[in-house]
Design a protein around this motif. Structure first.
Motif, short mmCIF file in Angstrom:
data_model
loop_
_atom_site.label_atom_id
_atom_site.label_comp_id
_atom_site.label_asym_id
_atom_site.label_seq_id
_atom_site.Cartn_x
_atom_site.Cartn_y
_atom_site.Cartn_z
N VAL A 109 0.85 -1.14 0.03
CA VAL A 109 -0.01 -0.03 0.07
C VAL A 109 0.93 1.30 -0.07
O VAL A 109 0.54 2.25 -0.89
N THR A 110 1.75 1.30 0.77
CA THR A 110 2.76 2.35 1.06
C THR A 110 3.74 2.78 -0.23
O THR A 110 4.03 3.63 -0.16
N LEU A 111 4.14 1.58 -0.85
CA LEU A 111 5.15 1.47 -1.95
C LEU A 111 6.37 2.02 -1.45
O LEU A 111 7.34 2.41 -2.11
N ASP A 112 6.62 1.70 -0.21
CA ASP A 112 7.73 2.05 0.71
C ASP A 112 8.45 0.97 1.46
O ASP A 112 7.45 0.72 2.57
N GLU A 113 9.41 0.32 1.45
CA GLU A 113 9.46 -0.77 2.17
C GLU A 113 9.83 -0.38 3.70
O GLU A 113 9.61 -1.12 4.66
N ASN A 114 10.23 0.97 4.03
CA ASN A 114 10.50 1.41 5.30
C ASN A 114 9.51 2.12 5.85
O ASN A 114 9.48 2.88 7.12
N ARG A 115 8.12 2.18 5.28
CA ARG A 115 7.07 2.85 5.84
C ARG A 115 5.93 1.95 6.20
O ARG A 115 5.23 1.30 5.37
N SER A 116 5.72 1.86 7.48
CA SER A 116 4.54 0.94 7.91
C SER A 116 3.19 1.36 7.86
O SER A 116 2.92 2.69 7.82
N LEU A 117 2.42 0.67 7.74
CA LEU A 117 0.89 0.74 7.54
C LEU A 117 0.18 0.52 8.95
O LEU A 117 0.27 -0.29 9.43
N LEU A 118 -0.21 1.77 9.47
CA LEU A 118 -1.03 1.53 10.75
C LEU A 118 -2.29 2.09 10.61
O LEU A 118 -2.80 2.50 9.70
N PRO A 119 -3.26 1.49 11.73
CA PRO A 119 -4.62 1.97 11.80
C PRO A 119 -4.71 3.30 11.91
O PRO A 119 -3.89 3.98 12.50
N PRO A 120 -5.75 3.98 11.48
CA PRO A 120 -6.05 5.61 11.65
C PRO A 120 -6.33 5.74 13.33
O PRO A 120 -6.54 4.88 13.96
N LEU A 121 -5.57 6.78 13.56
CA LEU A 121 -5.44 7.38 15.00
C LEU A 121 -7.11 7.12 15.43
O LEU A 121 -7.80 7.87 14.88
N PRO A 122 -7.36 6.77 16.69
CA PRO A 122 -8.92 6.69 17.01
C PRO A 122 -9.31 8.14 17.25
O PRO A 122 -8.01 8.67 18.03
N VAL A 123 -10.19 8.59 17.23
CA VAL A 123 -10.73 9.97 17.74
C VAL A 123 -10.87 9.97 19.25
O VAL A 123 -11.59 8.95 19.85
N ARG A 124 -10.09 10.74 19.74
CA ARG A 124 -10.19 10.97 21.34
C ARG A 124 -11.21 11.81 21.59
O ARG A 124 -10.98 13.06 21.20
N PRO A 125 -12.26 11.64 22.18
CA PRO A 125 -13.15 12.54 22.62
C PRO A 125 -12.72 13.27 23.79
O PRO A 125 -12.15 12.93 24.68
N PRO A 126 -13.01 14.79 23.69
CA PRO A 126 -12.49 15.58 24.76
C PRO A 126 -13.18 15.42 26.06
O PRO A 126 -14.49 15.18 26.15
N ILE A 127 -12.65 15.42 27.21
CA ILE A 127 -13.14 15.42 28.60
C ILE A 127 -12.57 16.58 29.30
O ILE A 127 -11.52 16.79 29.26
N TYR A 128 -13.32 17.63 29.68
CA TYR A 128 -12.96 18.76 30.46
C TYR A 128 -13.14 18.71 31.65
O TYR A 128 -14.08 18.15 32.15
N THR A 129 -12.17 19.36 32.34
CA THR A 129 -12.25 19.80 33.79
C THR A 129 -12.10 21.40 33.69
O THR A 129 -11.42 22.09 32.83
N TYR A 130 -12.27 21.94 34.96
CA TYR A 130 -12.31 23.42 35.10
C TYR A 130 -11.21 23.55 36.38
O TYR A 130 -11.39 22.79 37.56
N TYR A 131 -10.53 24.58 36.30
CA TYR A 131 -9.50 24.91 37.19
C TYR A 131 -9.09 26.50 37.05
O TYR A 131 -8.63 26.86 36.12
N ASP A 132 -9.42 27.22 38.14
CA ASP A 132 -9.31 28.40 37.99
C ASP A 132 -7.64 28.85 38.40
O ASP A 132 -7.29 28.78 39.73
N HIS A 133 -6.88 28.81 37.72
CA HIS A 133 -5.32 29.12 38.00
C HIS A 133 -4.85 30.61 38.49
O HIS A 133 -4.08 30.97 38.76
N THR A 134 -6.06 31.52 38.35
CA THR A 134 -5.52 32.85 38.68
C THR A 134 -5.83 33.13 39.99
O THR A 134 -5.57 34.52 40.42
N LEU A 135 -6.65 32.41 40.76
CA LEU A 135 -6.76 32.68 42.23
C LEU A 135 -5.44 32.48 42.81
O LEU A 135 -4.57 31.65 42.67
#
Length: 618
Positions: A109-135
């Motif tokens: 697929v890559t037509l390159d002996e040194n280039r590996s074929l990897l699965p697509p990166l799974p989409v990481r859903p964001p998880i948010y937290t809140y921190y007030d660093h200004t205090l």
């Protein structure tokens, strides 16, 4: 004299009678096969002559139209390689992410002996937290809170999420922030509402308190649902208070408006109490979530709660130690069978798997904890780690697909394997071609799964599934024999891996020696126990193999090419494992570099060394 025949004035060469007989026999055989296989299909009507033939060979049927007509043509025209993707190189490793990653050989697929074929990166859903660093806070308190945020980030990153720390900067971008500032509310309630304003500004998803951690298997149904990133309604979790929320942007905006329009808002403690009950859906299933809020600490860990009340920052550091210990013990409980350090063809492979074996020993140790016998709040019936009986460590020669067994595999380059297995450093093409077997490492590793009569292609597919499938991600780690262990394995496992041996309660020397490490279970397939001299020679051969891999001389390049050509499947496995681990590090480092500029850099390691240099000190 025999008569000399001529044709157009030129002599015709004479054939010996034996050659004439062989030629006539070949023509006759060709004619018979032509009649048997072509004549029955050429008769339009009448009975088929195929049933009168006595052959039982079923010919393979090719499709009328191949997916790529030129793929079988050795003289096909040159084609462009797939374009180079962003962030697809790291050192000598390079890769191409594609859904066709289970192709046995990447170069198709890559037509390159040194280039590996990897699965697509799974989409990481964001998880948010809140921190007030200004205090304005004490330096020690900020340091302790940063440690808690770092533990929170590692735990959620290891479970496949993208943890993001929000601050008042995101809340100020919300159009409703001005309306919030006009209200006379208590500081705690304003901070709570600011959390939701910042979350709604980011477009929804997951909002989490940084004292809530995922403590369950990678395949847990709730964590799998959260990883999908689709939340049909605004929801919270029963008995977790403000620990975790899930929802879409429009639903969050509606909840915020309802809270701000509530005339009794001042009497509310949080947003949940300021909106109608049906605004949030309540999910009772949260067995994989552990929340270390004040109520839980007072109920289950009163000593830690007392330390926090008495000492503040020091108590938070103790809480952080407790949370990390629970993350580690949860991981150990998931893999009750133990840890398997693969050692295919074990005759002379002790030196190559030594780093993996050290890692297994540290993973099997009991973590330091202010309450060693305690369980996570979501798993009251856990099995606490006991230093006198740590996890079992085995060194099997074959990969076993067992859900309660964690596998650490060390993949050697074919030259490295040939040097160690042959117990020699003068490897040459003649020895490779005449003495060595093909793909010995992969054949030995997959022998139990596929047997012995299988070619390299299906073995490569099984190996790739073990490394990069969703199941493999949570049950194994694969490294290469020529590279040191990654420096960020804490992020891979989701907790700080112990660097020192745990005290068993016996009077021993303060320096952790081999006698205090977890004992390796005897395995009949491990082969003979190597002597100190054998180990020393293996280390010398391994170091020479590493230097050989770095060499750019034409002679070494030719030999390396010959070894890789003779072991195509082993080479593909080595390149795949190297590229997969390198891509994981590139992904995390890129994300971490981006996040440092937000929330005052909260949740970062602040230059603290997390390397493995001290791991191997005896």
């Amino acid at each position: 004299m025999p008569v000399q025949r001529s044709l157009f004035g030129r002599p015709v060469p004479r054939l010996a009678p034996k050659r004439i007989a062989a030629l006539l026999g070949a023509i006759a055989l060709f004619g018979v096969f032509t009649l048997v296989f072509t004549l029955p299909s050429s008769i339009p009507t009448g009975p088929s002559l195929g049933k009168f033939t006595d052959h039982r060979i079923s010919l393979p049927k090719l499709p009328k139209q191949l997916p790529s007509p030129s793929i079988l043509n050795p003289f096909r025209q040159a084609a462009h390689a797939p374009p180079v993707q962003q962030n697809s190189t790291s050192g000598e490793a390079s890769w191409y992410s594609n859904w066709n990653w289970l192709s046995p050989f990447s170069s198709s697929v890559t037509l390159d002996e040194n280039r590996s074929l990897l699965p697509p990166l799974p989409v990481r859903p964001p998880i948010y937290t809140y921190y007030d660093h200004t205090l304005a806070k004490d330096k020690d308190l900020k340091f302790a809170e940063n440690a808690l945020l770092l533990t929170w980030r590692k735990a959620w990153w290891a479970q496949g999420f993208k943890p993001v720390i929000l601050s008042p900067a995101e809340a100020m971008l919300n159009p409703l922030y001005v309306e919030l500032q006009r209200l006379e509310l208590e500081a705690a309630l304003k901070i709570e509402l600011s959390r939701f304003l910042a979350w709604e500004n980011m477009g929804g998803g997951l909002l989490c308190n940084y004292l809530l951690l995922p403590m369950g298997s990678h395949e847990d149904s709730l964590l799998s649902y959260l990883r999908r990133g689709e939340y049909p309604m605004l929801s919270r979790f029963e008995k977790l208070g403000n620990g975790l929320f899930a929802g879409a942007k429009a639903d969050i905006a509606t909840a915020i408006k309802l809270a701000l329009e509530n005339p009794e808002l001042k009497a509310s403690k949080d947003l949940v109490g300021a909106v109608p009950p049906l605004t949030f859906g309540v999910d009772p299933d949260h067995e994989a979530l552990a929340f270390y809020n004040a109520e839980t600490l007072n109920e289950k860990y009163p000593n830690v709660a007392g330390d926090i009340a008495a000492t503040g920052a020091n108590g938070l550091m103790i809480l952080n130690q407790l949370m990390n210990a629970h993350l580690h013990s949860t991981w150990q409980n998931e893999f009750s069978t133990g840890i398997a350090v693969l050692k295919p063809v074990p005759q002379h492979m002790s030196a190559s798997v030594e780093p993996a074996l050290h890692l297994a020993e540290f993973l099997a140790q009991c973590p330091e904890s202010p309450m060693p016998a305690s369980c996570p709040p979501n798993k009251p019936r856990c099995k606490p780690c006991v230093a006198s009986t740590p996890m079992k460590i085995t060194t099997p020669p074959m990969y076993r697909n067992t859900s309660t067994l964690y596998t650490i595999g060390t993949v050697p380059h074919p030259y490295t394997f040939a040097s160690l297995d042959g117990y020699r450093d003068d490897i040459n093409v003649s020895w490779i071609r005449r003495v060595s077997e093909r793909d010995p490492w992969l054949s030995g590793m997959t022998k139990e799964l596929l047997g012995t009569g299988v070619s390299g292609a299906p073995r490569v597919i099984k190996f790739k599934e073990a490394v990069a499938s969703q199941y493999g991600l949570g049950h194994s780690l694969w490294v290469t024999a020529e590279m040191p262990l990654p420096t960020d394995l804490d992020w891979y496992f989701g907790f700080v891996i112990p660097r020192n041996a745990t005290d068993t309660g016996k009077s021993e020397t303060p320096v952790p020696g081999p006698e205090r490490r977890p004992q390796i279970e005897p395995d009949p397939h491990n082969g003979p126990v190597p002597s100190e001299g054998d180990i020393l020679k293996e280390k010398i051969l391994l170091e020479k193999a590493k230097q050989f891999g770095l060499s750019k001389s034409p002679e070494h390049n030719r030999l390396r090419g010959a070894v890789e050509a003779w072991n195509l499947a082993d080479t593909e496995a080595w390149r795949f494992a190297r590229a997969f681990l390198a891509r994981a590090s590139v992904e995390r480092l890129k994300w971490e570099e981006e996040e440092k500029q937000y929330a005052g850099g909260a949740g970062s390691e602040k230059g603290k060394s997390q390397g493995w240099g001290r791991w191997f000190d005896d």
